[in-house]
Design a protein around this motif. Structure first.
Motif, PDB file in Angstrom:
ATOM      1  N   PHE A  52      -0.282  -4.965  -4.167  1.00  0.00           N
ATOM      2  CA  PHE A  52      -0.835  -6.150  -3.572  1.00  0.00           C
ATOM      3  C   PHE A  52      -2.284  -6.340  -3.863  1.00  0.00           C
ATOM      4  CE2 PHE A  52       2.365  -4.731  -0.396  1.00  0.00           C
ATOM      5  CZ  PHE A  52       3.595  -5.490  -0.734  1.00  0.00           C
ATOM      6  N   PHE A  53      -3.104  -5.582  -3.800  1.00  0.00           N
ATOM      7  CA  PHE A  53      -4.459  -5.472  -3.972  1.00  0.00           C
ATOM      8  C   PHE A  53      -5.106  -5.092  -5.110  1.00  0.00           C
ATOM      9  CE2 PHE A  53      -3.496  -4.579   0.688  1.00  0.00           C
ATOM     10  CZ  PHE A  53      -3.659  -5.950   1.391  1.00  0.00           C
ATOM     11  N   GLY A  54      -4.733  -4.139  -5.772  1.00  0.00           N
ATOM     12  CA  GLY A  54      -5.279  -3.746  -7.022  1.00  0.00           C
ATOM     13  C   GLY A  54      -5.930  -2.357  -6.579  1.00  0.00           C
ATOM     14  N   ASP A  55      -6.659  -1.610  -7.520  1.00  0.00           N
ATOM     15  CA  ASP A  55      -7.069  -0.193  -7.126  1.00  0.00           C
ATOM     16  C   ASP A  55      -8.451  -0.223  -6.694  1.00  0.00           C
ATOM     17  OD1 ASP A  55      -5.475   1.870  -8.236  1.00  0.00           O
ATOM     18  OD2 ASP A  55      -5.786   1.642  -9.997  1.00  0.00           O
ATOM     19  N   GLY A  56      -9.466  -1.311  -7.121  1.00  0.00           N
ATOM     20  CA  GLY A  56     -10.660  -1.333  -6.358  1.00  0.00           C
ATOM     21  C   GLY A  56     -10.579  -1.666  -4.970  1.00  0.00           C
ATOM     22  N   HIS A  57      -9.494  -2.169  -4.266  1.00  0.00           N
ATOM     23  CA  HIS A  57      -9.644  -2.744  -2.848  1.00  0.00           C
ATOM     24  C   HIS A  57      -9.763  -1.719  -1.901  1.00  0.00           C
ATOM     25  CE1 HIS A  57      -8.457  -5.237   0.601  1.00  0.00           C
ATOM     26  NE2 HIS A  57      -8.703  -6.191  -0.182  1.00  0.00           N
ATOM     27  N   PRO A  58     -10.602  -2.054  -0.942  1.00  0.00           N
ATOM     28  CA  PRO A  58     -10.858  -0.808   0.233  1.00  0.00           C
ATOM     29  C   PRO A  58      -9.462  -0.513   0.983  1.00  0.00           C
ATOM     30  CG  PRO A  58     -12.542  -2.622   0.542  1.00  0.00           C
ATOM     31  CD  PRO A  58     -11.418  -2.997  -0.498  1.00  0.00           C
ATOM     32  N   GLU A  59      -8.701  -1.297   1.124  1.00  0.00           N
ATOM     33  CA  GLU A  59      -7.329  -0.889   1.919  1.00  0.00           C
ATOM     34  C   GLU A  59      -6.354   0.193   0.837  1.00  0.00           C
ATOM     35  OE1 GLU A  59      -5.857  -1.725   4.814  1.00  0.00           O
ATOM     36  OE2 GLU A  59      -7.958  -2.766   4.920  1.00  0.00           O
ATOM     37  N   THR A  60      -6.621  -0.176  -0.427  1.00  0.00           N
ATOM     38  CA  THR A  60      -5.669   0.671  -1.377  1.00  0.00           C
ATOM     39  C   THR A  60      -6.705   2.008  -1.144  1.00  0.00           C
ATOM     40  OG1 THR A  60      -5.534  -1.094  -2.894  1.00  0.00           O
ATOM     41  CG2 THR A  60      -5.128   1.189  -3.653  1.00  0.00           C
ATOM     42  N   SER A  61      -7.858   2.109  -1.147  1.00  0.00           N
ATOM     43  CA  SER A  61      -8.783   3.191  -1.268  1.00  0.00           C
ATOM     44  C   SER A  61      -8.662   4.118   0.157  1.00  0.00           C
ATOM     45  CB  SER A  61     -10.395   2.895  -1.089  1.00  0.00           C
ATOM     46  OG  SER A  61     -10.597   2.385  -2.562  1.00  0.00           O
ATOM     47  N   TRP A  62      -8.183   3.444   1.367  1.00  0.00           N
ATOM     48  CA  TRP A  62      -7.871   3.964   2.544  1.00  0.00           C
ATOM     49  C   TRP A  62      -6.587   4.624   2.333  1.00  0.00           C
ATOM     50  CZ3 TRP A  62     -10.780   6.031   5.878  1.00  0.00           C
ATOM     51  CH2 TRP A  62     -11.991   5.139   6.290  1.00  0.00           C
ATOM     52  N   SER A  63      -5.647   4.262   1.687  1.00  0.00           N
ATOM     53  CA  SER A  63      -4.422   4.922   1.386  1.00  0.00           C
ATOM     54  C   SER A  63      -4.446   6.129   0.729  1.00  0.00           C
ATOM     55  CB  SER A  63      -3.321   4.078   0.676  1.00  0.00           C
ATOM     56  OG  SER A  63      -2.966   3.037   1.805  1.00  0.00           O
ATOM     57  N   ALA A  64      -5.137   5.855  -0.556  1.00  0.00           N
ATOM     58  CA  ALA A  64      -5.611   7.095  -1.416  1.00  0.00           C
ATOM     59  C   ALA A  64      -6.326   8.309  -0.403  1.00  0.00           C
ATOM     60  CB  ALA A  64      -6.490   6.721  -2.455  1.00  0.00           C
ATOM     61  N   TYR A  65      -7.362   7.792   0.298  1.00  0.00           N
ATOM     62  CA  TYR A  65      -7.986   8.647   1.138  1.00  0.00           C
ATOM     63  C   TYR A  65      -6.861   9.610   2.273  1.00  0.00           C
ATOM     64  CZ  TYR A  65     -10.993  10.863   4.716  1.00  0.00           C
ATOM     65  OH  TYR A  65     -11.514  11.891   5.449  1.00  0.00           O
ATOM     66  N   HIS A  66      -5.896   9.002   2.793  1.00  0.00           N
ATOM     67  CA  HIS A  66      -5.026   9.494   3.586  1.00  0.00           C
ATOM     68  C   HIS A  66      -4.116  10.506   2.713  1.00  0.00           C
ATOM     69  CE1 HIS A  66      -6.214   7.783   7.438  1.00  0.00           C
ATOM     70  NE2 HIS A  66      -6.542   6.750   6.989  1.00  0.00           N
ATOM     71  N   LEU A  67      -3.684   9.895   1.615  1.00  0.00           N
ATOM     72  CA  LEU A  67      -3.068  10.769   1.116  1.00  0.00           C
ATOM     73  C   LEU A  67      -3.941  12.064   0.376  1.00  0.00           C
ATOM     74  CD1 LEU A  67      -0.301  11.561  -0.931  1.00  0.00           C
ATOM     75  CD2 LEU A  67      -1.214  10.002  -2.416  1.00  0.00           C
ATOM     76  N   GLY A  68      -5.018  11.691   0.018  1.00  0.00           N
ATOM     77  CA  GLY A  68      -5.957  12.968  -0.459  1.00  0.00           C
ATOM     78  C   GLY A  68      -6.128  13.913   0.613  1.00  0.00           C
ATOM     79  N   GLY A  69      -6.085  13.553   1.905  1.00  0.00           N
ATOM     80  CA  GLY A  69      -6.471  14.336   3.211  1.00  0.00           C
ATOM     81  C   GLY A  69      -5.160  15.213   3.364  1.00  0.00           C
TER      82      GLY A  69
END
Length: 183
Positions: A52-69
């Motif tokens: 939906f948003f691409g790699d650089g979007h903050p929403e994508t980053s939040w999902s990556a952060y939660h997966l990383g955690g």
């Protein structure tokens, strides 16, 4: 949260940004009891948001952060590093330098490097996290205390005990007090 995800999917269909958000809302509380299900939800949320948003979007980053955690808790440090780097690549672009996601990601990456046995790589990241949190949080905030404790752990693993001991001791005392207040 499971019911909310079902309702959101029924209303919007299977692929919608709100469905990706509902997946994260379900994944976070179940990660301790059902880590595999939580991981699958985080991964699906991340993939949807990339679409939906691409790699650089903050929403994508939040999902990556939660997966990383979640992966950090599962001790999968190599993959945590990939999640963290996908966020930090957009530092200063779509995510401002002072955003809490940046300092939290720096700390997550430092913890991943500790898990990989690389305290020399972890220490500057933990130090940068402390510096950013000192600029954005009150001096007695528990997140700042936690970051200082992680920096102390890095220093201890590097054999710099004289520097590490006060950070760990003070962090432990402060976090115990926070836990007492909010328990």
């Amino acid at each position: 949260h499971r019911r909310a995800l079902g309702i959101t999917r029924k209303y919007y269909g299977r692929e919608h940004p709100d469905v990706a958000q509902a997946m994260l809302h379900l994944a976070i509380p179940i990660q301790a009891e059902k880590p595999d299900e939580a991981e699958a939800l985080c991964r699906e949320s991340l993939e949807m948001r990339r679409l939906f948003f691409g790699d650089g979007h903050p929403e994508t980053s939040w999902s990556a952060y939660h997966l990383g955690g979640l992966l950090l808790r599962k001790r999968e440090s190599h993959e945590v590093r990939e999640c963290a780097m996908s966020i930090l690549r957009h530092r200063g672009e779509s995510i401002t330098e002072m955003h809490s996601l940046i300092n939290s990601t720096l700390l997550m990456l430092a913890r991943a490097y500790l898990g990989l046995g690389c305290p020399d790589k972890a220490e500057p990241l933990a130090r940068e996290c402390v510096s950013l949190r000192e600029q954005t949080l009150p001096p007695d905030h528990w997140l700042l205390d936690a970051a200082r404790g992680h920096l102390g752990e890095c220093l201890a693993k590097l054999g710099r005990i004289a520097e590490a001991a006060p950070l760990i001791r003070n962090s432990y005392a402060a976090l115990r007090e926070w836990r007492r207040i909010f328990a």
